[in-house]
Design a protein around this motif. Structure first.
Motif, PDB file in Angstrom:
ATOM      1  N   GLU A 180       0.809  -1.223   0.000  1.00  0.00           N
ATOM      2  CA  GLU A 180       0.000   0.000   0.000  1.00  0.00           C
ATOM      3  C   GLU A 180       0.844   1.276   0.000  1.00  0.00           C
ATOM      4  OE1 GLU A 180      -3.371   2.007   2.842  1.00  0.00           O
ATOM      5  OE2 GLU A 180      -3.334  -0.176   2.688  1.00  0.00           O
ATOM      6  N   ALA A 181       1.930   1.283   0.768  1.00  0.00           N
ATOM      7  CA  ALA A 181       2.782   2.473   0.843  1.00  0.00           C
ATOM      8  C   ALA A 181       3.397   2.786  -0.523  1.00  0.00           C
ATOM      9  CB  ALA A 181       3.877   2.280   1.889  1.00  0.00           C
ATOM     10  N   LEU A 182       3.883   1.765  -1.205  1.00  0.00           N
ATOM     11  CA  LEU A 182       4.468   1.962  -2.530  1.00  0.00           C
ATOM     12  C   LEU A 182       3.401   2.325  -3.547  1.00  0.00           C
ATOM     13  CD1 LEU A 182       6.863   1.876  -4.461  1.00  0.00           C
ATOM     14  CD2 LEU A 182       6.621  -0.614  -4.548  1.00  0.00           C
ATOM     15  N   GLU A 183       2.255   1.693  -3.447  1.00  0.00           N
ATOM     16  CA  GLU A 183       1.140   1.961  -4.356  1.00  0.00           C
ATOM     17  C   GLU A 183       0.792   3.451  -4.379  1.00  0.00           C
ATOM     18  OE1 GLU A 183      -1.611   0.851  -7.129  1.00  0.00           O
ATOM     19  OE2 GLU A 183      -0.723  -0.750  -5.950  1.00  0.00           O
ATOM     20  N   LYS A 184       0.863   4.090  -3.225  1.00  0.00           N
ATOM     21  CA  LYS A 184       0.521   5.514  -3.125  1.00  0.00           C
ATOM     22  C   LYS A 184       1.483   6.405  -3.903  1.00  0.00           C
ATOM     23  CE  LYS A 184      -1.803   5.172   1.321  1.00  0.00           C
ATOM     24  NZ  LYS A 184      -1.792   5.541   2.741  1.00  0.00           N
ATOM     25  N   ASP A 185       2.707   5.940  -4.109  1.00  0.00           N
ATOM     26  CA  ASP A 185       3.709   6.753  -4.812  1.00  0.00           C
ATOM     27  C   ASP A 185       3.782   6.483  -6.308  1.00  0.00           C
ATOM     28  OD1 ASP A 185       4.574   8.274  -2.630  1.00  0.00           O
ATOM     29  OD2 ASP A 185       5.965   6.705  -1.988  1.00  0.00           O
ATOM     30  N   LEU A 186       3.042   5.494  -6.793  1.00  0.00           N
ATOM     31  CA  LEU A 186       3.128   5.147  -8.209  1.00  0.00           C
ATOM     32  C   LEU A 186       2.649   6.265  -9.124  1.00  0.00           C
ATOM     33  CD1 LEU A 186       2.143   1.370  -8.331  1.00  0.00           C
ATOM     34  CD2 LEU A 186       4.414   2.415  -8.150  1.00  0.00           C
ATOM     35  N   GLU A 187       1.691   7.048  -8.679  1.00  0.00           N
ATOM     36  CA  GLU A 187       1.196   8.156  -9.517  1.00  0.00           C
ATOM     37  C   GLU A 187       2.309   9.181  -9.758  1.00  0.00           C
ATOM     38  OE1 GLU A 187      -1.809  10.102 -11.790  1.00  0.00           O
ATOM     39  OE2 GLU A 187      -1.638   8.087 -11.005  1.00  0.00           O
ATOM     40  N   ARG A 188       3.094   9.428  -8.729  1.00  0.00           N
ATOM     41  CA  ARG A 188       4.216  10.374  -8.871  1.00  0.00           C
ATOM     42  C   ARG A 188       5.239   9.841  -9.870  1.00  0.00           C
ATOM     43  NH1 ARG A 188       8.349  12.358  -4.201  1.00  0.00           N
ATOM     44  NH2 ARG A 188       9.340  13.993  -5.423  1.00  0.00           N
ATOM     45  N   VAL A 189       5.484   8.539  -9.828  1.00  0.00           N
ATOM     46  CA  VAL A 189       6.413   7.924 -10.778  1.00  0.00           C
ATOM     47  C   VAL A 189       5.839   8.001 -12.200  1.00  0.00           C
ATOM     48  CG1 VAL A 189       7.678   5.824 -11.392  1.00  0.00           C
ATOM     49  CG2 VAL A 189       7.336   6.415  -8.980  1.00  0.00           C
ATOM     50  N   ALA A 190       4.545   7.741 -12.337  1.00  0.00           N
ATOM     51  CA  ALA A 190       3.892   7.844 -13.651  1.00  0.00           C
ATOM     52  C   ALA A 190       4.022   9.252 -14.212  1.00  0.00           C
ATOM     53  CB  ALA A 190       2.422   7.437 -13.543  1.00  0.00           C
ATOM     54  N   GLN A 191       3.852  10.237 -13.349  1.00  0.00           N
ATOM     55  CA  GLN A 191       3.995  11.631 -13.783  1.00  0.00           C
ATOM     56  C   GLN A 191       5.420  11.890 -14.262  1.00  0.00           C
ATOM     57  OE1 GLN A 191       2.922  14.574 -10.851  1.00  0.00           O
ATOM     58  NE2 GLN A 191       3.495  16.260 -12.170  1.00  0.00           N
ATOM     59  N   ASN A 192       6.403  11.362 -13.566  1.00  0.00           N
ATOM     60  CA  ASN A 192       7.787  11.567 -13.972  1.00  0.00           C
ATOM     61  C   ASN A 192       8.101  10.868 -15.291  1.00  0.00           C
ATOM     62  OD1 ASN A 192      10.402  12.785 -13.186  1.00  0.00           O
ATOM     63  ND2 ASN A 192      11.056  10.659 -13.366  1.00  0.00           N
ATOM     64  N   ILE A 193       7.482   9.719 -15.521  1.00  0.00           N
ATOM     65  CA  ILE A 193       7.655   9.041 -16.809  1.00  0.00           C
ATOM     66  C   ILE A 193       7.172   9.945 -17.939  1.00  0.00           C
ATOM     67  CG2 ILE A 193       6.714   7.170 -18.246  1.00  0.00           C
ATOM     68  CD1 ILE A 193       7.017   5.366 -15.805  1.00  0.00           C
ATOM     69  N   HIS A 194       6.021  10.574 -17.722  1.00  0.00           N
ATOM     70  CA  HIS A 194       5.499  11.494 -18.737  1.00  0.00           C
ATOM     71  C   HIS A 194       6.454  12.679 -18.933  1.00  0.00           C
ATOM     72  CE1 HIS A 194       2.913  13.971 -21.164  1.00  0.00           C
ATOM     73  NE2 HIS A 194       3.053  14.949 -20.286  1.00  0.00           N
ATOM     74  N   GLU A 195       6.928  13.248 -17.833  1.00  0.00           N
ATOM     75  CA  GLU A 195       7.839  14.401 -17.919  1.00  0.00           C
ATOM     76  C   GLU A 195       9.125  14.036 -18.660  1.00  0.00           C
ATOM     77  OE1 GLU A 195       7.143  17.555 -16.959  1.00  0.00           O
ATOM     78  OE2 GLU A 195       5.159  16.886 -16.351  1.00  0.00           O
ATOM     79  N   THR A 196       9.638  12.837 -18.398  1.00  0.00           N
ATOM     80  CA  THR A 196      10.856  12.379 -19.072  1.00  0.00           C
ATOM     81  C   THR A 196      10.605  12.201 -20.568  1.00  0.00           C
ATOM     82  OG1 THR A 196      11.584  11.271 -17.051  1.00  0.00           O
ATOM     83  CG2 THR A 196      12.592  10.538 -19.112  1.00  0.00           C
ATOM     84  N   TRP A 197       9.470  11.592 -20.906  1.00  0.00           N
ATOM     85  CA  TRP A 197       9.099  11.414 -22.314  1.00  0.00           C
ATOM     86  C   TRP A 197       8.973  12.767 -23.009  1.00  0.00           C
ATOM     87  CZ3 TRP A 197       4.602  13.253 -24.573  1.00  0.00           C
ATOM     88  CH2 TRP A 197       4.372  12.853 -25.888  1.00  0.00           C
ATOM     89  N   ALA A 198       8.257  13.703 -22.374  1.00  0.00           N
ATOM     90  CA  ALA A 198       8.023  15.017 -22.982  1.00  0.00           C
ATOM     91  C   ALA A 198       9.334  15.788 -23.155  1.00  0.00           C
ATOM     92  CB  ALA A 198       7.038  15.822 -22.134  1.00  0.00           C
ATOM     93  N   LYS A 199      10.226  15.701 -22.169  1.00  0.00           N
ATOM     94  CA  LYS A 199      11.512  16.395 -22.263  1.00  0.00           C
ATOM     95  C   LYS A 199      12.316  15.856 -23.442  1.00  0.00           C
ATOM     96  CE  LYS A 199      14.696  19.165 -20.790  1.00  0.00           C
ATOM     97  NZ  LYS A 199      14.534  20.610 -20.887  1.00  0.00           N
ATOM     98  N   GLN A 200      12.337  14.531 -23.589  1.00  0.00           N
ATOM     99  CA  GLN A 200      13.049  13.918 -24.707  1.00  0.00           C
ATOM    100  C   GLN A 200      12.443  14.364 -26.045  1.00  0.00           C
ATOM    101  OE1 GLN A 200      15.863  12.168 -24.524  1.00  0.00           O
ATOM    102  NE2 GLN A 200      15.937  12.119 -26.743  1.00  0.00           N
ATOM    103  N   ARG A 201      11.136  14.401 -26.110  1.00  0.00           N
ATOM    104  CA  ARG A 201      10.477  14.870 -27.339  1.00  0.00           C
ATOM    105  C   ARG A 201      10.841  16.330 -27.640  1.00  0.00           C
ATOM    106  NH1 ARG A 201       7.327  11.708 -30.979  1.00  0.00           N
ATOM    107  NH2 ARG A 201       6.918   9.780 -29.896  1.00  0.00           N
ATOM    108  N   GLN A 202      10.838  17.167 -26.615  1.00  0.00           N
ATOM    109  CA  GLN A 202      11.208  18.576 -26.806  1.00  0.00           C
ATOM    110  C   GLN A 202      12.613  18.687 -27.381  1.00  0.00           C
ATOM    111  OE1 GLN A 202      10.715  20.579 -23.040  1.00  0.00           O
ATOM    112  NE2 GLN A 202       8.727  21.394 -23.638  1.00  0.00           N
ATOM    113  N   LEU A 203      13.522  17.909 -26.849  1.00  0.00           N
ATOM    114  CA  LEU A 203      14.907  17.927 -27.342  1.00  0.00           C
ATOM    115  C   LEU A 203      14.988  17.491 -28.801  1.00  0.00           C
ATOM    116  CD1 LEU A 203      16.760  16.452 -24.229  1.00  0.00           C
ATOM    117  CD2 LEU A 203      16.763  18.841 -25.011  1.00  0.00           C
ATOM    118  N   GLN A 204      13.999  16.723 -29.243  1.00  0.00           N
ATOM    119  CA  GLN A 204      13.937  16.280 -30.637  1.00  0.00           C
ATOM    120  C   GLN A 204      13.148  17.247 -31.516  1.00  0.00           C
ATOM    121  OE1 GLN A 204      12.117  12.440 -30.065  1.00  0.00           O
ATOM    122  NE2 GLN A 204      14.046  11.471 -29.490  1.00  0.00           N
ATOM    123  N   GLY A 205      12.689  18.361 -30.908  1.00  0.00           N
ATOM    124  CA  GLY A 205      11.985  19.376 -31.683  1.00  0.00           C
ATOM    125  C   GLY A 205      10.469  19.269 -31.676  1.00  0.00           C
TER     126      GLY A 205
END
Length: 95
Positions: A17-42
């Protein structure tokens, strides 16, 4: 040749349960990482996907994404964590 995926069945792997609560934050970071990489690609925001013009409708804040898009990031996180647990790793929060 037809590709037939064979993922490992992780349905019996439980995330505490404790880890489950933090998964949304990790999901958000996955999106941020993807978007940053896309930005670097134009890439930039566009209301519709346009590969040639490098426009993508998901190039925006995670909170603004449709739930379907968030669900893909959540699934990535959940499956990754479950696979690590299945392989014998333990995950604990420090501090």
């Amino acid at each position: 040749m037809e590709y037939i995926p064979h993922p490992i069945d992780l349905t019996e792997v439980e995330i505490d349960e404790a880890l489950e609560k933090d998964l949304e934050r990790v999901a958000q970071n996955i999106h941020e990482t993807w978007a940053k990489q896309r930005q670097l690609q134009g890439w930039a925001y566009g209301s519709t996907y346009d590969e040639a013009g490098k426009k993508h409708p998901c190039m925006k804040e995670y909170d603004e994404l449709p739930e379907l898009e968030k669900d893909m990031d959540r699934a990535t996180v959940t499956q990754t964590v479950k696979m690590l647990l299945f392989m014998g790793y333990s995950i604990e929060k420090r501090g």
